[in-house]
Scaffold this motif. Sequence first.
Motif, PDB file in Angstrom:
ATOM      1  N   PHE A  29       4.584 -11.870   3.584  1.00 56.83           N
ATOM      2  CA  PHE A  29       5.395 -10.566   3.071  1.00 56.83           C
ATOM      3  C   PHE A  29       5.493 -10.495   1.602  1.00 56.83           C
ATOM      4  CE2 PHE A  29       6.175 -11.120   7.542  1.00 56.83           C
ATOM      5  CZ  PHE A  29       6.283  -9.771   8.100  1.00 56.83           C
TER       6      PHE A  29
ATOM      7  N   ILE B 172       3.808  -5.719  11.644  1.00 53.19           N
ATOM      8  CA  ILE B 172       3.515  -4.936  10.411  1.00 53.19           C
ATOM      9  C   ILE B 172       3.955  -3.341  10.743  1.00 53.19           C
ATOM     10  CG2 ILE B 172       1.302  -3.943   9.324  1.00 53.19           C
ATOM     11  CD1 ILE B 172       0.010  -6.739  10.055  1.00 53.19           C
TER      12      ILE B 172
ATOM     13  N   HIS C 216       5.328  -7.260   0.202  1.00 53.58           N
ATOM     14  CA  HIS C 216       5.955  -6.209   0.801  1.00 53.58           C
ATOM     15  C   HIS C 216       7.492  -6.272   0.440  1.00 53.58           C
ATOM     16  CE1 HIS C 216       2.437  -4.990   3.047  1.00 53.58           C
ATOM     17  NE2 HIS C 216       2.445  -6.146   3.576  1.00 53.58           N
TER      18      HIS C 216
ATOM     19  N   LEU D 274       1.490  -9.173  15.948  1.00 50.93           N
ATOM     20  CA  LEU D 274       1.210  -8.964  14.763  1.00 50.93           C
ATOM     21  C   LEU D 274       1.250  -7.510  14.070  1.00 50.93           C
ATOM     22  CD1 LEU D 274       0.596 -10.064  11.775  1.00 50.93           C
ATOM     23  CD2 LEU D 274      -1.741 -10.387  12.096  1.00 50.93           C
TER      24      LEU D 274
ATOM     25  N   SER E  66      11.829  -6.654   9.163  1.00 47.73           N
ATOM     26  CA  SER E  66      10.723  -7.357   9.098  1.00 47.73           C
ATOM     27  C   SER E  66      10.314  -8.548   9.932  1.00 47.73           C
ATOM     28  CB  SER E  66      10.707  -7.949   7.506  1.00 47.73           C
ATOM     29  OG  SER E  66      10.982  -6.665   6.722  1.00 47.73           O
TER      30      SER E  66
ATOM     31  N   THR F 265       6.697  -1.794   8.098  1.00 48.87           N
ATOM     32  CA  THR F 265       6.209  -0.676   7.522  1.00 48.87           C
ATOM     33  C   THR F 265       6.946   0.582   7.684  1.00 48.87           C
ATOM     34  OG1 THR F 265       3.801  -1.270   7.533  1.00 48.87           O
ATOM     35  CG2 THR F 265       4.347   1.115   7.073  1.00 48.87           C
TER      36      THR F 265
ATOM     37  N   PRO G 269       2.163 -13.297   9.326  1.00 44.07           N
ATOM     38  CA  PRO G 269       1.459 -12.795   8.137  1.00 44.07           C
ATOM     39  C   PRO G 269       2.498 -12.920   6.742  1.00 44.07           C
ATOM     40  CG  PRO G 269       2.852 -10.874   9.315  1.00 44.07           C
ATOM     41  CD  PRO G 269       2.914 -12.262  10.087  1.00 44.07           C
TER      42      PRO G 269
END
Length: 109
Positions: free
Chosen positions: A85, A14, A88, A10, A37, A18, A83
């Motif tokens: 998104f 991330i 994001h 994870l 991603s 990022t 997670p």
Amino acid sequence: MRKLLPALMLAIAILTFTFNRPALANKPDGQQIFTASCSACHIGGNNVIVANKTLRKEALEKYGMNSLAAIKNQVTNGKNAMPAFGSHLQDDEIVAVATYVLGQAEKGW
């Protein structure tokens, strides 16, 4: 050790997202978004966290993830080890990556 691996994956996902957000033109490129991603956990349509929940056509059908709406929901909101998104990625980016996943599943990755 078993709890450490999902946390590590994870964190990698991330960090990958990022620091590797794709430069997008007018129309988002689903493959670029996937690479930046998603590929940390789903490279080649696999799943490094939950091995049987791949992005292959059979698994998508088995788990009810074989529609654009289902994949969009999963990407937007996340679930279990995946997670969310939604904060994001823009809506059109989520559509692009969901379309890419469905297309690759049809092709057999």
